[in-house]
Design an enzyme around this catalytic site. Structure first.
Site, PDB file in Angstrom:
ATOM      1  N   LYS A 139       0.810  -1.227   0.000  1.00 26.65           N
ATOM      2  CA  LYS A 139       0.000   0.000   0.000  1.00 26.65           C
ATOM      3  C   LYS A 139       0.837   1.269   0.000  1.00 26.65           C
ATOM      4  O   LYS A 139       0.378   2.316  -0.445  1.00 26.65           O
ATOM      5  CB  LYS A 139      -0.941  -0.010   1.216  1.00 26.65           C
ATOM      6  CG  LYS A 139      -2.101  -0.959   1.039  1.00 26.65           C
ATOM      7  CD  LYS A 139      -2.678  -1.402   2.355  1.00 26.65           C
ATOM      8  CE  LYS A 139      -1.917  -2.587   2.872  1.00 26.65           C
ATOM      9  NZ  LYS A 139      -2.618  -3.460   3.795  1.00 26.65           N
TER      10      LYS A 139
ATOM     11  N   ASP B 117      -4.504   1.110   8.536  1.00 28.46           N
ATOM     12  CA  ASP B 117      -4.590   0.320   7.300  1.00 28.46           C
ATOM     13  C   ASP B 117      -5.888   0.631   6.550  1.00 28.46           C
ATOM     14  O   ASP B 117      -5.876   0.873   5.342  1.00 28.46           O
ATOM     15  CB  ASP B 117      -4.511  -1.176   7.645  1.00 28.46           C
ATOM     16  CG  ASP B 117      -4.672  -2.048   6.418  1.00 28.46           C
ATOM     17  OD1 ASP B 117      -3.693  -2.173   5.659  1.00 28.46           O
ATOM     18  OD2 ASP B 117      -5.768  -2.579   6.200  1.00 28.46           O
TER      19      ASP B 117
ATOM     20  N   GLU C 188      -0.633  -6.669   9.452  1.00 29.67           N
ATOM     21  CA  GLU C 188       0.541  -6.001   8.893  1.00 29.67           C
ATOM     22  C   GLU C 188       1.773  -6.402   9.708  1.00 29.67           C
ATOM     23  O   GLU C 188       1.649  -6.904  10.832  1.00 29.67           O
ATOM     24  CB  GLU C 188       0.371  -4.482   8.984  1.00 29.67           C
ATOM     25  CG  GLU C 188      -0.772  -3.934   8.162  1.00 29.67           C
ATOM     26  CD  GLU C 188      -0.608  -4.206   6.675  1.00 29.67           C
ATOM     27  OE1 GLU C 188       0.336  -3.705   6.062  1.00 29.67           O
ATOM     28  OE2 GLU C 188      -1.435  -4.946   6.126  1.00 29.67           O
TER      29      GLU C 188
ATOM     30  N   LYS D 192      -6.469   2.600   2.869  1.00 26.38           N
ATOM     31  CA  LYS D 192      -7.314   2.075   1.782  1.00 26.38           C
ATOM     32  C   LYS D 192      -8.351   3.124   1.362  1.00 26.38           C
ATOM     33  O   LYS D 192      -8.634   3.283   0.174  1.00 26.38           O
ATOM     34  CB  LYS D 192      -7.976   0.768   2.235  1.00 26.38           C
ATOM     35  CG  LYS D 192      -6.943  -0.367   2.330  1.00 26.38           C
ATOM     36  CD  LYS D 192      -7.480  -1.566   3.081  1.00 26.38           C
ATOM     37  CE  LYS D 192      -6.438  -2.672   3.134  1.00 26.38           C
ATOM     38  NZ  LYS D 192      -6.769  -3.728   4.101  1.00 26.38           N
TER      39      LYS D 192
ATOM     40  N   GLY E 288      -4.928 -12.310   3.669  1.00 25.17           N
ATOM     41  CA  GLY E 288      -4.558 -13.726   3.635  1.00 25.17           C
ATOM     42  C   GLY E 288      -3.497 -13.983   2.593  1.00 25.17           C
ATOM     43  O   GLY E 288      -3.405 -13.258   1.608  1.00 25.17           O
TER      44      GLY E 288
ATOM     45  N   GLU F 153      -4.200  -4.439  -7.623  1.00 24.91           N
ATOM     46  CA  GLU F 153      -5.482  -5.002  -7.152  1.00 24.91           C
ATOM     47  C   GLU F 153      -5.435  -5.397  -5.679  1.00 24.91           C
ATOM     48  O   GLU F 153      -6.399  -5.237  -4.940  1.00 24.91           O
ATOM     49  CB  GLU F 153      -5.851  -6.232  -8.005  1.00 24.91           C
ATOM     50  CG  GLU F 153      -7.181  -6.855  -7.657  1.00 24.91           C
ATOM     51  CD  GLU F 153      -8.362  -5.910  -7.887  1.00 24.91           C
ATOM     52  OE1 GLU F 153      -8.644  -5.593  -9.037  1.00 24.91           O
ATOM     53  OE2 GLU F 153      -8.995  -5.485  -6.888  1.00 24.91           O
TER      54      GLU F 153
ATOM     55  N   GLY G 271      -1.427 -14.642   8.768  1.00 22.20           N
ATOM     56  CA  GLY G 271      -0.906 -13.776   7.703  1.00 22.20           C
ATOM     57  C   GLY G 271      -1.826 -12.621   7.371  1.00 22.20           C
ATOM     58  O   GLY G 271      -1.696 -12.011   6.311  1.00 22.20           O
TER      59      GLY G 271
ATOM     60  N   VAL H  43      -6.345  -3.263  -1.844  1.00 16.18           N
ATOM     61  CA  VAL H  43      -7.641  -3.170  -1.140  1.00 16.18           C
ATOM     62  C   VAL H  43      -8.402  -4.476  -1.379  1.00 16.18           C
ATOM     63  O   VAL H  43      -8.545  -4.912  -2.518  1.00 16.18           O
ATOM     64  CB  VAL H  43      -8.499  -1.982  -1.654  1.00 16.18           C
ATOM     65  CG1 VAL H  43      -9.751  -1.822  -0.794  1.00 16.18           C
ATOM     66  CG2 VAL H  43      -7.713  -0.682  -1.662  1.00 16.18           C
TER      67      VAL H  43
HETATM   68  N1  HSE Z   1      -3.512  -6.147   7.288  1.00 17.17           N
HETATM   69  C1  HSE Z   1      -4.434  -6.039   6.213  1.00 17.17           C
HETATM   70  C2  HSE Z   1      -5.809  -6.468   6.688  1.00 17.17           C
HETATM   71  C3  HSE Z   1      -3.959  -6.893   5.073  1.00 17.17           C
HETATM   72  O1  HSE Z   1      -5.892  -7.084   7.746  1.00 17.17           O
HETATM   73  O2  HSE Z   1      -6.796  -6.190   6.018  1.00 17.17           O
HETATM   74  C4  HSE Z   1      -4.686  -6.687   3.796  1.00 17.17           C
HETATM   75  O3  HSE Z   1      -4.554  -5.380   3.316  1.00 17.17           O
END
Ligand code: HSE
Length: 337
Positions: A125, A220, A209, A224, A321, A149, A206, A152
Site C-alpha cells: 500500500k 490500514d 501487517e 485504503k 490472507g 489489485e 498472515g 484493497v
Molecule cells: N492487514 C491487512 C488487513 C492486510 O488485515 O486487512 C490486507 O490489506
C-alpha cells in the site's frame, strides 16, 4: 511469448504467488496463453536468486519450507536495478511490507521496473498511497502497466470493478469493512476469545501487517480509504485528514452490551461525497444484527458502493490472507500479460 517474472518480497504473499505459479503453470498457459518463468526472487530475510533461464520453483518452494531461506541456491548480489537487468525480467510482482512514511523498499522496486518498461503489480500500500500519480505517469511514459489489485480487499476484485465495471455510473458513497485483521479480532472477541489471542491468531494466519498497530489503530483501513479517494474521485486525501478511530478501546464488555441491544461492533470505513467534498472516515460502529454488514465475519471484507445509475452494489470477499493476496498479484500478472 514467455514472460519472465521478478518477485520482490517472498514472505507469506510472495510465497503463495510462487506456489500458485508452480501449481497452475499448465492451466494458466491453456486458459490464458500465459506462459512464464520466474527469473528473479529477492527477500530481505531469505536471500536473492537470479536465473534468466528460469528458477526451479519446486526446488525453491521446498527450500523455503525446509529452511525459510533460499540457501540451496547460489546467491546473487547487487542493486535491485542491476539484478532486474540481469534477470531479463519482463514483469515485476512486488510484495514487500508496507511502509506508509517512505513507501520503501517497494517504491524503489516499482520505479526501477516501470522506468525500464517492465510492468509492475504490487500488494504494497505504501507506494500506491504515496506516489500513485508519479507511478501511473512513469508507467505511461515508459510503455508499461502499473496495477495494484491487492492493496484493497486482497484478491477480491474491487478495484477492477470500480475501474472497469462501473463506467458511466457516478459513485456517491462507498462504505464497508476494509480491514481483515480487525474484523477477525472483533469476530473472535464476539465468540469469547481475548483481544490478545485473537490478534496473535490473525498474525499467524498472515492477515496482520508487519506492525499490527497499523491494523488495530485503523491506519490500514484509512490508507485504503485514501487510495479509493484517489482512484474513484481523483482526490488527494492524506491519511492524516481522515477521521480515524481504531478498535483498541473496544472491550469484550462493549461487544457484549452491543449484542444484548441487538448490534454487532464493526470497524467501518467509508467515503461520502457532499457538494464536491469528500468525507472520509474509519470508526467502530454498532451495526444492527439483521443488517448485511453484521454478518461479515473473520477476515472477510465487504463494501457497498452507492451509485447514481445502479443504486447499491455490494462486493463481499476475502480482505487479507496469503493465498488470497497472492491471487491479487496473479490476476494482475495475467491482465498485464
Ligand atoms: N492487514 C491487512 C488487513 C492486510 O488485515 O486487512 C490486507 O490489506
Amino acid at each position: 511469448m514467455i514472460h519472465k517474472i521478478a518477485l520482490a518480497g517472498c514472505g507469506n504473499v510472495g510465497t503463495a504467488l510462487l506456489e500458485i505459479l508452480h501449481e497452475k503453470k499448465e492451466e494458466l498457459a491453456a486458459k490464458y496463453n500465459f506462459n512464464y518463468k520466474v527469473t528473479f526472487v529477492t527477500d530481505l530475510m531469505k536471500g536473492t536468486v537470479v536465473d534468466p533461464e528460469g528458477i526451479d520453483l519446486g526446488k525453491l518452494l521446498e527450500n523455503i519450507r525446509a529452511d525459510r531461506s533460499f540457501a540451496r541456491f547460489p546467491q546473487s548480489e547487487g542493486t535491485f536495478h542491476n539484478l532486474l537487468e540481469k534477470s531479463k525480467a519482463t514483469m515485476l510482482a512486488e510484495a514487500t511490507p508496507t511502509n506508509l512514511k517512505t513507501g520503501e523498499p517497494g517504491l524503489t522496486h516499482i520505479r526501477a521496473a516501470l522506468s525500464r518498461g517492465i510492468s509492475a503489480t504490487t500488494t504494497n500500500k505504501g507506494p500506491v498511497a504515496i506516489a500513485y500519480d508519479e507511478l501511473q505517469k512513469l508507467a505511461k511514459d515508459c510503455g508499461a502497466k502499473f496495477r495494484y489489485e491487492g492493496v484493497v480487499m486482497s484478491g477480491t476484485p474491487l478495484l477492477q470493478m470500480l475501474e472497469n465495471g462501473l463506467a458511466g455510473a457516478n459513485v456517491i458513497k462507498i462504505e464497508g469493512i476494509l480491514n481483515g485483521t480487525t474484523n477477525f479480532i472483533l469476530t473472535k472477541m464476539d465468540e469469547g476469545m481475548t483481544y490478545a489471542a485473537a490478534l496473535e491468531e490473525a498474525t499467524n494466519l498472515g492477515y496482520a501487517e508487519a506492525d499490527p498497530s497499523g491494523d488495530v489503530e485503523g491506519w490500514d483501513a484509512a490508507v485504503k480509504v485514501s487510495i479509493l479517494a484517489k482512484i474513484l474521485f481523483g482526490k488527494e486525501v492524506p491519511v492524516s485528514d481522515i477521521h480515524r478511530i481504531g478498535i483498541t478501546d473496544i472491550t469484550p464488555d462493549k461487544i457484549a452490551e452491543a449484542k444484548e441491544a441487538g448490534y454487532r461492533v464493526k470497524l467501518i470505513a467509508g467515503i461520502k461525497t457532499t457538494n464536491n467534498n469528500l468525507e472520509c472516515y474509519v470508526m467502530p460502529k454498532e451495526i444492527p444484527l439483521d443488517a448485511p454488514l453484521a454478518s461479515i465475519g473473520g477476515a472477510t471484507n465487504a463494501v457497498t458502493v452507492t451509485t447514481d445509475n445502479l443504486g447499491d452494489v455490494t462486493l463481499i470477499g476475502p480482505g487479507a490472507g496469503r493465498k488470497e493476496t497472492g491471487q491479487a498479484l496473479l490476476t494482475d500478472l495475467v491482465a498485464m500479460a
